[in-house]
Design a protein around this motif. Structure first.
Motif, PDB file in Angstrom:
ATOM      1  N   TYR A   1      -7.965   0.143  -5.012  1.00 58.87           N
ATOM      2  CA  TYR A   1      -7.463   1.442  -4.564  1.00 58.87           C
ATOM      3  C   TYR A   1      -8.516   2.550  -4.688  1.00 58.87           C
ATOM      4  CZ  TYR A   1      -2.473   0.114  -4.346  1.00 58.87           C
ATOM      5  OH  TYR A   1      -1.261  -0.433  -4.008  1.00 58.87           O
ATOM      6  N   SER A   2      -9.359   2.484  -5.724  1.00 53.11           N
ATOM      7  CA  SER A   2     -10.143   3.686  -6.000  1.00 53.11           C
ATOM      8  C   SER A   2     -11.623   3.504  -6.309  1.00 53.11           C
ATOM      9  CB  SER A   2      -9.500   4.448  -7.161  1.00 53.11           C
ATOM     10  OG  SER A   2      -9.500   3.645  -8.327  1.00 53.11           O
ATOM     11  N   SER A   3     -12.104   2.307  -6.533  1.00 49.95           N
ATOM     12  CA  SER A   3     -13.509   2.147  -6.885  1.00 49.95           C
ATOM     13  C   SER A   3     -14.411   2.493  -5.704  1.00 49.95           C
ATOM     14  CB  SER A   3     -13.802   0.714  -7.329  1.00 49.95           C
ATOM     15  OG  SER A   3     -15.192   0.568  -7.609  1.00 49.95           O
ATOM     16  N   GLY A   4     -15.456   3.215  -5.981  1.00 48.67           N
ATOM     17  CA  GLY A   4     -16.443   3.540  -4.954  1.00 48.67           C
ATOM     18  C   GLY A   4     -17.610   2.572  -4.952  1.00 48.67           C
ATOM     19  N   SER A   5     -17.543   1.556  -5.814  1.00 49.40           N
ATOM     20  CA  SER A   5     -18.625   0.589  -5.952  1.00 49.40           C
ATOM     21  C   SER A   5     -18.383  -0.633  -5.072  1.00 49.40           C
ATOM     22  CB  SER A   5     -18.732   0.151  -7.415  1.00 49.40           C
ATOM     23  OG  SER A   5     -19.549  -0.990  -7.540  1.00 49.40           O
TER      24      SER A   5
ATOM     25  N   ALA B   1       0.829  -1.205   0.000  1.00 54.48           N
ATOM     26  CA  ALA B   1       0.000   0.000   0.000  1.00 54.48           C
ATOM     27  C   ALA B   1       0.869   1.263   0.000  1.00 54.48           C
ATOM     28  CB  ALA B   1      -0.931   0.008   1.209  1.00 54.48           C
ATOM     29  N   ALA B   2       1.899   1.289   0.836  1.00 52.28           N
ATOM     30  CA  ALA B   2       2.764   2.466   0.928  1.00 52.28           C
ATOM     31  C   ALA B   2       3.484   2.730  -0.394  1.00 52.28           C
ATOM     32  CB  ALA B   2       3.783   2.284   2.057  1.00 52.28           C
ATOM     33  N   SER B   3       3.813   1.676  -1.111  1.00 51.99           N
ATOM     34  CA  SER B   3       4.493   1.810  -2.401  1.00 51.99           C
ATOM     35  C   SER B   3       3.524   2.069  -3.547  1.00 51.99           C
ATOM     36  CB  SER B   3       5.305   0.546  -2.702  1.00 51.99           C
ATOM     37  OG  SER B   3       6.276   0.342  -1.707  1.00 51.99           O
ATOM     38  N   ARG B   4       2.212   1.975  -3.245  1.00 49.25           N
ATOM     39  CA  ARG B   4       1.157   2.177  -4.248  1.00 49.25           C
ATOM     40  C   ARG B   4       1.350   1.256  -5.463  1.00 49.25           C
ATOM     41  NH1 ARG B   4      -3.182   4.659  -2.865  1.00 49.25           N
ATOM     42  NH2 ARG B   4      -3.485   5.570  -4.902  1.00 49.25           N
ATOM     43  N   VAL B   5       1.760   0.015  -5.180  1.00 47.12           N
ATOM     44  CA  VAL B   5       1.999  -0.964  -6.232  1.00 47.12           C
ATOM     45  C   VAL B   5       0.706  -1.201  -7.013  1.00 47.12           C
ATOM     46  CG1 VAL B   5       2.690  -3.350  -6.723  1.00 47.12           C
ATOM     47  CG2 VAL B   5       3.808  -2.078  -4.878  1.00 47.12           C
ATOM     48  N   ASN B   6       0.798  -1.127  -8.314  1.00 51.41           N
ATOM     49  CA  ASN B   6      -0.323  -1.377  -9.230  1.00 51.41           C
ATOM     50  C   ASN B   6      -1.549  -0.510  -8.960  1.00 51.41           C
ATOM     51  OD1 ASN B   6       0.979  -3.348 -10.799  1.00 51.41           O
ATOM     52  ND2 ASN B   6       0.523  -4.906  -9.274  1.00 51.41           N
ATOM     53  N   CYS B   7      -1.356   0.675  -8.405  1.00 51.03           N
ATOM     54  CA  CYS B   7      -2.509   1.515  -8.074  1.00 51.03           C
ATOM     55  C   CYS B   7      -3.241   2.018  -9.309  1.00 51.03           C
ATOM     56  CB  CYS B   7      -2.111   2.676  -7.168  1.00 51.03           C
ATOM     57  SG  CYS B   7      -1.110   3.940  -7.957  1.00 51.03           S
TER      58      CYS B   7
END
Length: 140
Positions: free
Chosen positions: A33-37, A18-24
């Motif tokens: 990481y980002s879906s609101g669904s 998470a800290a490295s934002r791997v494959n974000c």
């Protein structure tokens, strides 16, 4: 079945990932990481769980009893889903930790309802069944 990467310290692996934002920005992890669904996140957590539980297999065989047991045993399934849900709540602002139980219940329900379909769809891919999940959290 092979030992899963990060099995000895999954929380440490998760925090580092998470800290490295791997494959974000790369599917399928970008959805976590980002879906609101809730529906999309539940589906992805279920698929990641399935792939993680069987990642040591070359082929997915719906009639393989050992594979069926590995994907239907409640303890490991729930533990794996819980780890992915904790990750979602760590990185996705739409799902703060206060929603962890809601996300877990939705993902577990999705997994239980669709595990047989996952067998069929991944078996259809032959040896390429896990290619789209390489580099995902806990998947080697």
């Amino acid at each position: 079945m092979s030992k899963n990467p990060g099995e000895s310290d999954p929380d440490g692996v998760m925090r580092e990932y998470a800290a490295s934002r791997v494959n974000c920005e790369r599917p399928p992890m970008s959805y976590l990481y980002s879906s609101g669904s809730l529906a999309d996140v539940s589906e992805l957590v279920a698929k990641l769980t399935f792939v993680r539980l069987l990642q040591g297999e070359k082929l997915i065989e719906p009639e393989n009893l050992l594979q069926r047991v590995a994907t239907h045993e409640a303890g490991p399934v729930k533990e794996t889903i819980r780890e992915y849900v904790r990750f979602v709540c760590l990185v996705n602002p739409a799902f703060p930790s206060s929603r962890e139980e809601e996300v877990f219940e939705a993902a577990y329900r999705y997994y239980c309802w669709h595990v047989d379909n996952l067998f069929e769809s991944f078996a259809f891919e032959l040896e390429d069944w896990k290619r789209g999940f390489e580099g995902c959290l806990f998947i080697g």
